[in-house]
Design a protein around this motif. Sequence first.
Motif, PDB file in Angstrom:
ATOM      1  N   ALA A  73       0.908  -1.199  -0.031  1.00  0.00           N
ATOM      2  CA  ALA A  73       0.149  -0.044  -0.103  1.00  0.00           C
ATOM      3  C   ALA A  73       0.906   1.370  -0.066  1.00  0.00           C
ATOM      4  O   ALA A  73       0.842   2.191   0.793  1.00  0.00           O
ATOM      5  CB  ALA A  73      -0.900   0.089   1.279  1.00  0.00           C
ATOM      6  N   LEU A  74       1.807   1.281  -1.049  1.00  0.00           N
ATOM      7  CA  LEU A  74       2.818   2.454  -0.988  1.00  0.00           C
ATOM      8  C   LEU A  74       2.183   3.529  -1.822  1.00  0.00           C
ATOM      9  O   LEU A  74       1.907   4.646  -1.312  1.00  0.00           O
ATOM     10  CB  LEU A  74       4.089   1.988  -1.680  1.00  0.00           C
ATOM     11  N   SER A  84       1.686  -0.696  -6.977  1.00  0.00           N
ATOM     12  CA  SER A  84       2.607   0.355  -6.759  1.00  0.00           C
ATOM     13  C   SER A  84       3.522   0.627  -8.034  1.00  0.00           C
ATOM     14  O   SER A  84       4.422  -0.250  -8.083  1.00  0.00           O
ATOM     15  CB  SER A  84       3.324   0.644  -5.311  1.00  0.00           C
ATOM     16  N   VAL A  90      -3.953   0.054  -6.492  1.00  0.00           N
ATOM     17  CA  VAL A  90      -3.425  -0.220  -7.994  1.00  0.00           C
ATOM     18  C   VAL A  90      -1.884  -0.696  -7.547  1.00  0.00           C
ATOM     19  O   VAL A  90      -1.416  -0.223  -6.632  1.00  0.00           O
ATOM     20  CB  VAL A  90      -3.279   1.380  -8.662  1.00  0.00           C
TER      21      VAL A  90
HETATM   22  K   LIG Z   1      -0.826   0.382  -4.055  1.00  0.00           K
END
Ligand SMILES: [K+]
Length: 453
Positions: free
Chosen positions: A118-119, A153, A151
Motif C-alpha cells: 500500500a505504497l 505501486s 493499484v
Molecule cells: K498500491
Amino acid sequence: MSRARPLLTAERMRAAEQAAIDGGTSVEQLMERAGAALAEAAFRFAGPLPTLILCGPGNNGGDGYVSARHLAARGVQVRVAALEDSQSNAAKWARSEWAGDVEALSDETKSAPLLIVALFGTGLKRGLDTTINQRLLRLFDEAMIRVACDVPSGAASDSGACLSDVPQFDLTVTFGALKPAHRLYPAMHRCGRVVLADIGIDGSSDWHEIAAPRFPVLEPGGHKYSRGLVHALAGKMPGAIALAAKAAAHSGAGYVRVSTSRPIDGLPSAIVQIDTAEVNDERIGCLLVGPGLGDIPQVLTLALTSHAPKVIDADGITYLGDPERLKGQDAIITPHEGEFKRLFGDIGGTKPERALKAAHRSGAVVVFKGPDTLVASPDGRLGFAPPAPAWLATAGTGDVLSGMIAALRARGMPAFEAASAGVWLHGRAAELAGPGMIADDLAEAIPAAIADL
Ligand SMILES: [K+]
Ligand SMILES: NC(=O)C1=CN([C@@H]2O[C@H](COP(=O)(O)OP(=O)(O)OC[C@H]3O[C@@H](n4cnc5c(N)ncnc54)[C@H](OP(=O)(O)O)[C@@H]3O)[C@@H](O)[C@H]2O)[C@H](O)CC1
C-alpha cells in the motif's frame, strides 16, 4: 449478463469520493471501508498467513494501516513497515488507530509470507525511487503471496504505464470502481486477480469492463435471414475472408455469403459463394469487408455504397484514408495499433482517450485491438476487454474477430454491443481453444464459448 464493472480515472474517482463526502461520509469512513475490504479480500485469498504491510505516505498507505488493524483483529500476525510519515489527516488517523509497531522500511526489513503493498495508488506521480523499488522487489521475492492495494505501486492509474519496475501481484483489491490500469497494458498484467470492493461511493461510469454478453433469444419461428445474413466481400487473399466467414457462421449467423471472383476452396458448404455483389440487398444484416482485401480499394468503395451495417477490418481500414468516409455508414472498424495510426494519425493521450476521439471523429464504433482491446462508441461509452490469452497473437485471429462481430451485428445486436460481445467471446474462445491453437481452431471453439454463456 454479469454486471459490467465500472472504471474511473483518478480524477473522476476523486470526484466520486468528494460527492460521498459532500453527502456526509467522511474520508476516514471511506478509508475504514477500503482497509476493511482489503483485509477481507487478502484473508480470503491467502488465509491467516503472517503478513507484512508496506504503507506509503498518502491515503493508499492509510488503507494499509486500516487493513493491518482488521487482519490483526482476526488473529493474523501483522507487521507494518512505513516509507515515511503519513502526509494526509486521514492517513495520520489510520496510522494512529494501528496499535502495533511501525517499522521504517529499510534494507533490513524482513519480508513475510503474505505481502500487502500500500505504497502508492492513484496518487502516484512518478516511478518509485530506485532504493525504494529495490527494497520492494526484495520483499516481494521473499514473500509467497503478494497483494496490491488499489493499484500496483508504480503503475500509473490512468494510462496503465509502469513508471518503475512493477512486480507481478497475485491479487489487487480496488475500491469504488476499477481503474484503467487494471485493464490497460502493461499494468493490467501485473495486477493478478482484480477484486472490486464497494465502499459506498457512486462509481457509475460510461466506461466499463466488458462482461459476458447476453445473447438475443432465437425465435423458434425464425429463418436464416432473421438470424442474420452476413455478406462478406473477398479481396486478393481469399484465405482471410474464408476464416472470417467461418467465424461468422460459428457465431450464429443464419446465413453467410461470400462475393468472390473465383471459388475459394476449403470453405464449408454452408457458406455460399457468389460472383456478384448486391451490397444493397436489404436482407443483408451486416456487410464484412477488409480481411484479405489486398490492394483493391474499389471493393471498399463498393462496400461504402451499401446502406447495411458493416464491419471494416484490416486493409479495408488502411484504404479508407479519411475517417470522415465512415460518417453515416453504421460501421464498426477493428484496427490494431498500426491501422489505427494510419487512419487517425497521431492522436495523443491515453489509449482510452485515443479510442474515444477516433470514435467521435469517424462516427464509427472503434474496436482498438491490442493486448488491451477497447471498444469505443461515438456516444462516449467505452468497453475494456478482460485479459485475453497471450496466444491470441497469431495470424488470422483478427479475421476471426471481424467475422464474429459481423455475425452478432447481423443477428440484431446494436453496433457497440455486437463489438463488445465479439471481443469478449473472442477471448473466451481462445481460452477454450488452448495455447496450441491456430485461427481455424479459434473459429471452431466459438460454439463452445457461446454455449458457456
Ligand atoms: K498500491
Ligand atoms: N478515491 C477513493 O474513493 C478512495 C481512495 N483511497 C485511497 O487513496 C489512494 C489515493 O491516495 P492519495 O493520497 O491521493 O495518493 P497516494 O496514496 O497514491 O500517494 C500519496 C503520495 O505519495 C507521493 N508520491 C507519489 N509518487 C511518489 C513516488 N514515486 N515516490 C515517492 N512519493 C510519491 C505523493 O506525494 P508528493 O509529495 O510526491 O506530491 C502522493 O501525494 C487511493 O489509491 C486509495 O488507495 C481512500 O483511502 C479510500 C477511498
